[in-house]
Design an enzyme around this catalytic site. Structure first.
Site, PDB file in Angstrom:
ATOM      1  N   ASN A   1       0.857  -1.187   0.000  1.00 28.55           N
ATOM      2  CA  ASN A   1       0.000   0.000   0.000  1.00 28.55           C
ATOM      3  C   ASN A   1       0.891   1.235   0.000  1.00 28.55           C
ATOM      4  OD1 ASN A   1      -2.311  -1.629   0.198  1.00 28.55           O
ATOM      5  ND2 ASN A   1      -2.212  -1.657   2.429  1.00 28.55           N
TER       6      ASN A   1
ATOM      7  N   HIS B   1       6.539  -1.310   3.815  1.00 27.17           N
ATOM      8  CA  HIS B   1       6.306  -2.699   4.225  1.00 27.17           C
ATOM      9  C   HIS B   1       5.574  -3.460   3.137  1.00 27.17           C
ATOM     10  CE1 HIS B   1       3.088  -0.117   5.762  1.00 27.17           C
ATOM     11  NE2 HIS B   1       2.264  -1.119   5.528  1.00 27.17           N
TER      12      HIS B   1
ATOM     13  N   GLN C   1      -2.081   3.357   2.661  1.00 31.55           N
ATOM     14  CA  GLN C   1      -0.955   3.226   3.597  1.00 31.55           C
ATOM     15  C   GLN C   1      -1.233   4.000   4.880  1.00 31.55           C
ATOM     16  OE1 GLN C   1       2.861   4.459   1.990  1.00 31.55           O
ATOM     17  NE2 GLN C   1       3.984   3.697   3.774  1.00 31.55           N
TER      18      GLN C   1
END
Ligand code: AMP
Ligand code: ZN
Length: 114
Positions: A87, A100, A94
């Site tokens: 994301n 990540h 996000q």
């Protein structure tokens, strides 16, 4: 970055259930799983988001993806399948601004995602 949640998980300052770690990345169970298996893979170095990566990060980004594949194989869900998601920024959903990779498995996913 001193006040970053995922930097603190990478350093061990905040606990998480680790599933993998090496020189470049740490992988741990998501605290709010969206599938029976939901693992986050983060670089040890702080990068805000995929949007902040550049050509010099290519090896690290490849490392995060091959780590995801290794984790899937070692934990026995590679053959059934899984989904990898990054994301990015607000429209990408996000919420934690330390880059990540989500590794999701254990159910069937639809496409496109919501
Ligand atoms: P994103 O929305 O892509 O930024 O994903 C952030 C993810 O971090 C979400 O799936 C959260 O459930 C997860 N998360 C937030 N805090 C923690 C934590 N302390 N330990 C593990 N996962 C977390
Ligand atoms: Zn960070």
């Amino acid at each position: 970055m001193s006040d970053c949640l995922f930097c603190k998980i990478a350093s061990g300052e905040i606990p998480a259930t680790l599933v993998h770690e090496d020189d470049a990345c740490v992988a741990f169970n998501d605290i709010s799983p969206q599938a029976p298996i939901h693992i986050l893979i983060i670089p040890r170095v702080h990068i805000d988001s995929l949007d902040k990566t550049a050509a010099g990060d290519a090896a690290l980004m490849g490392h995060l993806l091959t780590a995801a594949a290794d984790i899937a194989r070692k934990n026995g869900f590679a053959e059934n399948g899984y989904r990898v998601v990054i994301n990015t920024n607000a429209d990408g959903g996000q919420t934690v601004f330390h880059l990540h990779v989500h590794l999701l498995a254990g159910r069937t996913f639809v496409f496109p995602p919501g």
